[in-house]
Design an enzyme around this catalytic site. Structure first.
Site, PDB file in Angstrom:
ATOM      1  N   VAL A 293       0.881  -1.181   0.000  1.00  0.00           N
ATOM      2  CA  VAL A 293       0.000   0.000   0.000  1.00  0.00           C
ATOM      3  C   VAL A 293       0.913   1.224   0.000  1.00  0.00           C
ATOM      4  CG1 VAL A 293      -1.722   1.331   1.297  1.00  0.00           C
ATOM      5  CG2 VAL A 293      -1.871  -1.180   1.223  1.00  0.00           C
TER       6      VAL A 293
ATOM      7  N   GLY B  62      -6.788   2.187   6.993  1.00  0.00           N
ATOM      8  CA  GLY B  62      -7.668   1.034   6.813  1.00  0.00           C
ATOM      9  C   GLY B  62      -7.689   0.485   5.403  1.00  0.00           C
ATOM     10  N   LEU B  63      -6.865   1.031   4.516  1.00  0.00           N
ATOM     11  CA  LEU B  63      -6.914   0.590   3.123  1.00  0.00           C
ATOM     12  C   LEU B  63      -6.188  -0.731   2.896  1.00  0.00           C
ATOM     13  CD1 LEU B  63      -6.587   4.032   1.323  1.00  0.00           C
ATOM     14  CD2 LEU B  63      -8.592   2.542   1.407  1.00  0.00           C
TER      15      LEU B  63
ATOM     16  N   TYR C 267      -1.690  -8.585  10.117  1.00  0.00           N
ATOM     17  CA  TYR C 267      -2.367  -9.783   9.590  1.00  0.00           C
ATOM     18  C   TYR C 267      -3.148 -10.512  10.689  1.00  0.00           C
ATOM     19  CZ  TYR C 267       0.007  -9.057   5.157  1.00  0.00           C
ATOM     20  OH  TYR C 267       0.428  -8.521   3.968  1.00  0.00           O
TER      21      TYR C 267
END
Lengths: 174, 174
Positions: free
Chosen positions: A113, A121-122, A154
């Site tokens: 990202v 939150g992406l 994760y």
């Protein structure tokens, strides 16, 4: 199941704008007009390799030969990308791919990202998209190898490390 | 490199008969005639699914739908099998397969050696065969997920667990 139903209730390939993602967008751009920008997800494989390289550069990954990246994308089971869309322009802001036997297992690689979009939150949204796609193909065992600083990320989306003592192991040519 | 050269110097797809494997065969069968039996390795995908199921049964694995096993074999990058050959008869005694992006990564799954042939170096021979094949395809990162009781086995052939803190992680549908 209801937990996952909630997770995976967004329309396919497009994150809903009616929840936290919209706020995230506003926060990211400082734009207070909710209609002007959105984040979309895609499984298309026709990704500009230079744009992908730029994204990977931004997080400090070592460069890899584009010929091999192209081959890896072609032979991945799933290729997921995340885009910021403003008007007619779209910008690649996230990427992930998975290898698989198309039956039991999938392994997720190259999750990235863009730093400008981290902490909103992406990454979680991208991973939800990936898991939704793998689930729709009846893959029941999803694995990945996490660097130490993303293990908790994760864990937060339901991944377990070393379940029942199972160890991820690596072999490199010497 | 010389270490690996030694490892991978056996003729392709056929383990040499001039080393410990021959002794192993003698031990396994009680046969003192060295010419009567050999162990061979193959990458052919046309494996009898019932014979494979029998092998997996022998080590106590849960049965899986043959339709899905067939699909998994079709979509694996590498399928490796190990056979005991006596005259015209051959018996499946070992199996492994790998998924891959055909460029950077491969992940090895379903490594199995029949209990009658365990403890004789044949698991190691099978893994050497798999690693040789993956190396010949320029795969530089080979991974697997090892149950606790086989972690030391994989360490013994050069696999590392959690290198630099990298964790193998799992996600299952809830």
């Amino acid at each position: 199941m209801s937990f996952w139903k909630t997770w995976f209730s967004t329309p396919e390939a497009v994150a809903t704008k009616s929840n936290s993602l919209e706020e995230v967008n506003d926060y990211a751009t400082g734009n207070r007009n909710p209609g002007s920008e959105r984040i979309i997800f895609s499984t298309e494989r026709d990704i500009d390799l230079y744009e992908l390289e730029e994204l990977c550069d931004a997080v400090g990954w070592s460069r890899r030969p584009l010929r091999k990246v192209k081959k890896a994308i072609e032979h991945s089971f799933l290729v997921a990308s995340m885009w910021q869309v403003r008007g007619n322009h779209r910008r690649l802001i996230g990427f992930a791919r998975a290898t698989s036997d198309h039956a039991f297992n999938a392994t997720i690689w190259d999750v990235v990202v863009h730093p400008d979009f981290q902490g909103k939150g992406l990454g979680k949204a991208l991973m939800k998209f990936v898991l939704k796609k793998l689930r729709s193909e009846e893959i029941s065992n999803v694995t990945l190898f996490a660097d130490p600083h993303v293990v908790d990320f994760y864990r937060g989306i339901g991944f377990m490390s070393d379940p029942e003592g199972i160890k991820g192991m690596f072999w490199y040519p010497h």
